[in-house]
Design a protein around this motif. Sequence first.
Motif, PDB file in Angstrom:
ATOM      1  N   UNK A  21     -11.643  -1.939  23.387  1.00 58.58           N
ATOM      2  CA  UNK A  21     -10.490  -2.783  23.701  1.00 58.58           C
ATOM      3  C   UNK A  21     -10.898  -4.246  23.651  1.00 58.58           C
ATOM      4  N   UNK A  22     -10.210  -5.014  22.818  1.00 55.97           N
ATOM      5  CA  UNK A  22     -10.432  -6.455  22.755  1.00 55.97           C
ATOM      6  C   UNK A  22     -11.792  -6.896  22.250  1.00 55.97           C
ATOM      7  N   UNK A  23     -12.331  -6.303  21.165  1.00 57.33           N
ATOM      8  CA  UNK A  23     -13.657  -6.719  20.693  1.00 57.33           C
ATOM      9  C   UNK A  23     -13.663  -8.097  20.038  1.00 57.33           C
ATOM     10  N   UNK A  24     -12.504  -8.537  19.523  1.00 59.67           N
ATOM     11  CA  UNK A  24     -12.403  -9.834  18.860  1.00 59.67           C
ATOM     12  C   UNK A  24     -13.506  -9.975  17.811  1.00 59.67           C
ATOM     13  N   UNK A  25     -14.349 -11.049  17.910  1.00 62.41           N
ATOM     14  CA  UNK A  25     -15.394 -11.248  16.907  1.00 62.41           C
ATOM     15  C   UNK A  25     -16.762 -10.773  17.383  1.00 62.41           C
ATOM     16  N   UNK A  26     -16.811 -10.056  18.494  1.00 63.53           N
ATOM     17  CA  UNK A  26     -18.108  -9.631  19.036  1.00 63.53           C
ATOM     18  C   UNK A  26     -18.065  -8.174  19.496  1.00 63.53           C
ATOM     19  N   UNK A  27     -17.832  -7.238  18.576  1.00 59.94           N
ATOM     20  CA  UNK A  27     -17.744  -5.833  18.990  1.00 59.94           C
ATOM     21  C   UNK A  27     -19.096  -5.288  19.439  1.00 59.94           C
ATOM     22  N   UNK A  28     -19.066  -4.485  20.485  1.00 59.37           N
ATOM     23  CA  UNK A  28     -20.277  -3.779  20.888  1.00 59.37           C
ATOM     24  C   UNK A  28     -20.536  -2.614  19.948  1.00 59.37           C
ATOM     25  N   UNK A  29     -19.455  -2.039  19.418  1.00 55.90           N
ATOM     26  CA  UNK A  29     -19.532  -0.801  18.633  1.00 55.90           C
ATOM     27  C   UNK A  29     -18.899  -1.009  17.255  1.00 55.90           C
ATOM     28  N   UNK A  30     -19.501  -1.829  16.395  1.00 58.18           N
ATOM     29  CA  UNK A  30     -18.893  -2.101  15.085  1.00 58.18           C
ATOM     30  C   UNK A  30     -18.857  -0.861  14.191  1.00 58.18           C
ATOM     31  N   UNK A  31     -17.750  -0.671  13.545  1.00 52.61           N
ATOM     32  CA  UNK A  31     -17.611   0.444  12.613  1.00 52.61           C
ATOM     33  C   UNK A  31     -18.611   0.315  11.472  1.00 52.61           C
TER      34      UNK A  31
ATOM     35  N   UNK B 283     -21.552  -0.388  11.594  1.00 54.38           N
ATOM     36  CA  UNK B 283     -22.856   0.167  11.963  1.00 54.38           C
ATOM     37  C   UNK B 283     -22.779   1.665  12.251  1.00 54.38           C
ATOM     38  N   UNK B 284     -21.663   2.261  11.875  1.00 52.75           N
ATOM     39  CA  UNK B 284     -21.552   3.707  11.960  1.00 52.75           C
ATOM     40  C   UNK B 284     -20.891   4.253  13.207  1.00 52.75           C
ATOM     41  N   UNK B 285     -20.437   3.399  14.112  1.00 53.01           N
ATOM     42  CA  UNK B 285     -19.784   3.899  15.325  1.00 53.01           C
ATOM     43  C   UNK B 285     -18.399   4.444  14.981  1.00 53.01           C
ATOM     44  N   UNK B 286     -18.081   5.576  15.568  1.00 54.63           N
ATOM     45  CA  UNK B 286     -16.800   6.241  15.327  1.00 54.63           C
ATOM     46  C   UNK B 286     -15.803   5.763  16.376  1.00 54.63           C
ATOM     47  N   UNK B 287     -15.183   4.620  16.099  1.00 60.09           N
ATOM     48  CA  UNK B 287     -14.297   4.001  17.079  1.00 60.09           C
ATOM     49  C   UNK B 287     -13.010   3.518  16.436  1.00 60.09           C
ATOM     50  N   UNK B 288     -12.002   3.386  17.281  1.00 56.56           N
ATOM     51  CA  UNK B 288     -10.801   2.650  16.947  1.00 56.56           C
ATOM     52  C   UNK B 288     -10.789   1.406  17.831  1.00 56.56           C
ATOM     53  N   UNK B 289     -10.063   0.383  17.391  1.00 53.25           N
ATOM     54  CA  UNK B 289     -10.023  -0.853  18.176  1.00 53.25           C
ATOM     55  C   UNK B 289      -8.585  -1.278  18.438  1.00 53.25           C
ATOM     56  N   UNK B 290      -8.416  -1.902  19.594  1.00 58.26           N
ATOM     57  CA  UNK B 290      -7.130  -2.491  19.939  1.00 58.26           C
ATOM     58  C   UNK B 290      -7.375  -3.944  20.311  1.00 58.26           C
ATOM     59  N   UNK B 291      -6.528  -4.843  19.801  1.00 58.74           N
ATOM     60  CA  UNK B 291      -6.674  -6.267  20.112  1.00 58.74           C
ATOM     61  C   UNK B 291      -5.294  -6.897  20.179  1.00 58.74           C
ATOM     62  N   UNK B 292      -5.259  -8.164  20.584  1.00 60.17           N
ATOM     63  CA  UNK B 292      -3.959  -8.825  20.770  1.00 60.17           C
ATOM     64  C   UNK B 292      -3.387  -9.347  19.463  1.00 60.17           C
ATOM     65  N   UNK B 293      -4.162  -9.281  18.366  1.00 60.49           N
ATOM     66  CA  UNK B 293      -3.702  -9.741  17.054  1.00 60.49           C
ATOM     67  C   UNK B 293      -4.378  -8.906  15.978  1.00 60.49           C
ATOM     68  N   UNK B 294      -3.825  -8.929  14.764  1.00 59.56           N
ATOM     69  CA  UNK B 294      -4.442  -8.174  13.679  1.00 59.56           C
ATOM     70  C   UNK B 294      -5.679  -8.911  13.169  1.00 59.56           C
TER      71      UNK B 294
ATOM     72  N   UNK C 242     -13.877   4.871  26.445  1.00 62.19           N
ATOM     73  CA  UNK C 242     -13.153   3.610  26.229  1.00 62.19           C
ATOM     74  C   UNK C 242     -14.072   2.505  26.724  1.00 62.19           C
ATOM     75  N   UNK C 243     -14.286   1.491  25.897  1.00 61.22           N
ATOM     76  CA  UNK C 243     -15.134   0.363  26.290  1.00 61.22           C
ATOM     77  C   UNK C 243     -14.311  -0.922  26.253  1.00 61.22           C
ATOM     78  N   UNK C 244     -14.410  -1.711  27.332  1.00 60.69           N
ATOM     79  CA  UNK C 244     -13.673  -2.980  27.410  1.00 60.69           C
ATOM     80  C   UNK C 244     -14.560  -4.036  28.061  1.00 60.69           C
ATOM     81  N   UNK C 245     -14.892  -5.058  27.304  1.00 60.40           N
ATOM     82  CA  UNK C 245     -15.728  -6.146  27.801  1.00 60.40           C
ATOM     83  C   UNK C 245     -14.871  -7.370  28.082  1.00 60.40           C
ATOM     84  N   UNK C 246     -14.871  -7.829  29.323  1.00 60.09           N
ATOM     85  CA  UNK C 246     -14.114  -9.010  29.740  1.00 60.09           C
ATOM     86  C   UNK C 246     -12.639  -8.881  29.337  1.00 60.09           C
TER      87      UNK C 246
END
Length: 347
Positions: free
Chosen positions: A20-30, A32-43, A83-87
Motif C-alpha cells: 500500500x502506497x509504495x510510491x517511488x520507494x517500494x519495499x517489494x518491487x515486482x 525483483x520478482x516479488x509477487x505483489x499488487x500495489x495500491x496508490x493514490x495515483x496511477x 499486506x505491507x504499508x510503510x508510513x
Amino acid sequence: MNRTELLLSLFDSSGFGLEVGPSYNPLLPKSKGYNVETVDYADAATLRRKYSANASQIEEVDYVSDGSSLLELIGQKERYDFVFASHVIEHVTDIVRFIQDCEALLKPTGVLVLAVPDKRFCFDTLRPVSTVGAALQAYIEKRTRHTPGMLFDHQLSICTKAGGIVWIEPTFDDVALVHEPKQAQDLFEISQKDTDYHDIHGWQFTPTYFRYFIKTLRALGYIKSGEVAFNKNDDIQLHLHEFYITLSKNAPTLDIADIDLLKKSEEELREIQLSRAPNPLESALKSKEQEISRLRDEFAKATDTQESKILTLQQHLRQSQLETQTLKASSSWKITAPLRFLRSVVR
C-alpha cells in the motif's frame, strides 16, 4: 541489518501480497520478482511526473485509491498472504476501518506489516498521541476526510528541527514551528467549505503507545489482529523516527499489562529532553578527569627525595580514579550515553 532486511525479517515475503502506497520507494518491487499488487493514490504515469527524479523506481499501480475502503476497491476477501504499508496508517482518515479492510483482504494466516512514524522524532513531535477514543470517533463517523480541527492542529503544530522533518537527537533544541496561527485558521475555515481531501498525519504515536492502541482495539472487538512481531530502532540509528509491527488474526494476546504499556509510553515521552544542556554527571566527571590530569603532572615533577609527597599524590590519584569509575558505572551515566554521542555528532 539495514532497513529493508529488517522489514523483510518480520514476515514471509515469498507469498502473494499487497503493498500500500509504495510510491517511488517500494519495499517489494515486482522487478525483483516479488509477487505483489500495489495500491496508490495515483496511477504510475501521474506518480512518475510528480517524482520525476525517481521515475525509474515507480512500477505500475494495480489499484488507484481515493481514500475510501480498500476492501471495496479490491473487491476480494482473503486474497493476500501479506499486506505491507510503510508510513501509510498515520495518513488514513479511519484507522479502525483501514485495519479491518486489511484483515478482510488477508488469508486466515496472513499478516499486516506496518512501518509507523515515531512522533517524537519527526515533525509531529509537538502533537499529543492519538487516543483510542479518537480512532473510535472516526470509525462511527465513517470518516473519509480529516476534520477541520485535525487540519488546524496539524498546520499549527507542524515543525522542523534544524530545518529537517526527521531527526535522531532526543531534544527540542533547534525545533521551530513552520506556520503562523493565521495559516492554521485559514485552512480550518477553508476545509469547512470545500470537499477536497487534505493529506496530513492524522494520527500520532510513540512505539509503546501504538502497541497499547492495537491491543485495546482488539480486546474491545473492533479489530481481530494482534501483535506477532515488533521492532523499535535502537538509539542513534538512522531510522529512529519509525518503528515496525506485524499483526495477525492468529496472534496470541499481548502478555503485557495495559498499565505497564501506558507507563512505558509516558516514559518514552520523557526521554525527549528540553535541551542538550550538560548532565550534572558530565560536569562532575570532567572535574574529576581534570583533577587526575593535575595529579599526574605533579607526580611526574616530583623527585625521589620527595617520598612523602609521592605517596600522598598516589593516594589522591587512586581515590580520584575510583570516583571516576563509580560515576561511569552509574545508571544515570549509562542512560544518557546516546545523548552524549549525539551531542558530539551534532556539535
